[in-house]
Design an enzyme around this catalytic site. Structure first.
Site, PDB file in Angstrom:
ATOM      1  N   ASP A 143      63.019 -49.932  56.281  1.00 64.21           N
ATOM      2  CA  ASP A 143      62.718 -50.417  57.637  1.00 64.21           C
ATOM      3  C   ASP A 143      63.618 -51.323  58.533  1.00 64.21           C
ATOM      4  O   ASP A 143      63.459 -50.770  60.108  1.00 64.21           O
ATOM      5  CB  ASP A 143      61.166 -50.569  58.484  1.00 64.21           C
ATOM      6  CG  ASP A 143      60.672 -50.939  57.558  1.00 64.21           C
ATOM      7  OD1 ASP A 143      60.783 -51.916  56.690  1.00 64.21           O
ATOM      8  OD2 ASP A 143      59.312 -51.218  57.826  1.00 64.21           O
ATOM      9  N   ASP A 162      63.897 -61.662  57.537  1.00 62.41           N
ATOM     10  CA  ASP A 162      63.033 -61.572  58.293  1.00 62.41           C
ATOM     11  C   ASP A 162      62.177 -62.356  58.714  1.00 62.41           C
ATOM     12  O   ASP A 162      61.129 -62.617  57.932  1.00 62.41           O
ATOM     13  CB  ASP A 162      62.275 -60.475  58.131  1.00 62.41           C
ATOM     14  CG  ASP A 162      60.887 -59.695  58.797  1.00 62.41           C
ATOM     15  OD1 ASP A 162      61.165 -59.494  59.985  1.00 62.41           O
ATOM     16  OD2 ASP A 162      60.397 -58.486  57.653  1.00 62.41           O
ATOM     17  N   ASN A 222      59.896 -62.083  61.614  1.00 66.66           N
ATOM     18  CA  ASN A 222      58.194 -61.411  62.024  1.00 66.66           C
ATOM     19  C   ASN A 222      58.668 -61.943  63.507  1.00 66.66           C
ATOM     20  O   ASN A 222      57.051 -62.616  63.729  1.00 66.66           O
ATOM     21  CB  ASN A 222      57.570 -61.441  60.369  1.00 66.66           C
ATOM     22  CG  ASN A 222      56.977 -60.125  59.800  1.00 66.66           C
ATOM     23  OD1 ASN A 222      57.713 -59.424  60.466  1.00 66.66           O
ATOM     24  ND2 ASN A 222      57.590 -60.592  58.559  1.00 66.66           N
ATOM     25  N   TYR A 244      61.252 -64.590  54.356  1.00 69.40           N
ATOM     26  CA  TYR A 244      60.507 -63.756  54.780  1.00 69.40           C
ATOM     27  C   TYR A 244      59.402 -63.563  55.253  1.00 69.40           C
ATOM     28  O   TYR A 244      58.141 -64.530  54.447  1.00 69.40           O
ATOM     29  CB  TYR A 244      59.906 -62.332  53.496  1.00 69.40           C
ATOM     30  CG  TYR A 244      58.900 -61.188  54.512  1.00 69.40           C
ATOM     31  CD1 TYR A 244      59.232 -60.833  55.087  1.00 69.40           C
ATOM     32  CD2 TYR A 244      58.665 -60.825  53.021  1.00 69.40           C
ATOM     33  CE1 TYR A 244      57.961 -59.580  55.771  1.00 69.40           C
ATOM     34  CE2 TYR A 244      57.259 -59.578  52.815  1.00 69.40           C
ATOM     35  CZ  TYR A 244      57.262 -59.590  54.077  1.00 69.40           C
ATOM     36  OH  TYR A 244      56.530 -58.239  54.862  1.00 69.40           O
TER      37      TYR A 244
END
Length: 217
Positions: free
Chosen positions: A176, A74, A76, A35
């Site tokens: 989400d 993720d 990002n 993450y």
């Protein structure tokens, strides 16, 4: 399949205190789940994220000296303009700054050899179908305002073992983010682990046949 080993964090102790990275070792590759830090509102953590990107690139390179790597999670960052709904409005938004995109480009270039963004390799022109994140507050899913923030990045040497990468668009609501799935060719990716499992399964099946035969006597 059970991993041979597991470890947590990066080799850079200064970036290891947020519990963001897990590395699993298998017979023929490492799986690094992560993450990645967000650059934050007003980009207050952009510098930290740039340090993280450099450290992760170095860490993946160290692993690749031993065996290929799959880097996932993720991450990002929306790497290209095709990876979000409104690129023109977001060049100074966290996840789409030039600095973050350039950092991801360097990660794909690799230390020893290129790495491949598997989904984009398979779906070079996908737009909305590629999005893995929709903001709740902006009702992004309803409006089609998504971002592609989740990835599988594979060492080039491992690409022959990948089978399919897809976004599970039907799975939305609990997060989400949407699940991103990578299918591997078992024998190529897991090597002797698959062979051993197949042999064990065959031996169990043979033993069942023997037991059934004995019961019928």
């Amino acid at each position: 399949f059970k991993p041979i080993s597991k470890s947590y964090g990066l080799s850079d102790s200064g970036l290891d205190n947020e519990g963001r990275t897990i590395t699993l070792e298998f017979a023929n590759f490492y799986l690094v789940a992560c993450y990645v830090p967000n650059a934050g509102q007003k980009l207050v953590r952009l510098g930290f994220k740039q340090d993280w990107d450099r450290a992760m690139n170095k860490y993946l390179g160290e692993l690749e000296e031993k065996k290929p790597v799959i880097y996932t999670g993720d991450l990002n960052v929306a790497h290209q303009e095709i990876d979000l709904a409104r690129p023109n409005q977001n060049h100074r938004s966290a996840g789409f700054t030039n600095e973050e995109r350039e950092g991801f480009t360097r990660l794909l270039q690799g230390i020893h050899a290129p790495r491949i963004d598997v989904y984009r390799h398979e779906h070079p022109d996908a737009r909305v179908a590629a999005y893995t994140f929709y903001g709740y507050r902006t009702r992004g899913r309803e409006k089609g305002l998504g971002w592609r923030l989740d990835y599988f990045v594979a060492s080039e040497a491992l690409m022959s073992s990948t089978h399919k990468c897809l976004v599970r668009h039907e799975c939305y609501g609990a997060s989400d983010h949407l699940p991103l799935v990578l299918y591997l060719k078992k024998q190529d990716a897991f090597g002797d682990e698959v062979s051993a499992a197949v042999k064990e399964g065959a031996e169990k099946a043979r033993q069942v046949e023997v037991d059934v035969h004995e019961d019928k006597k």
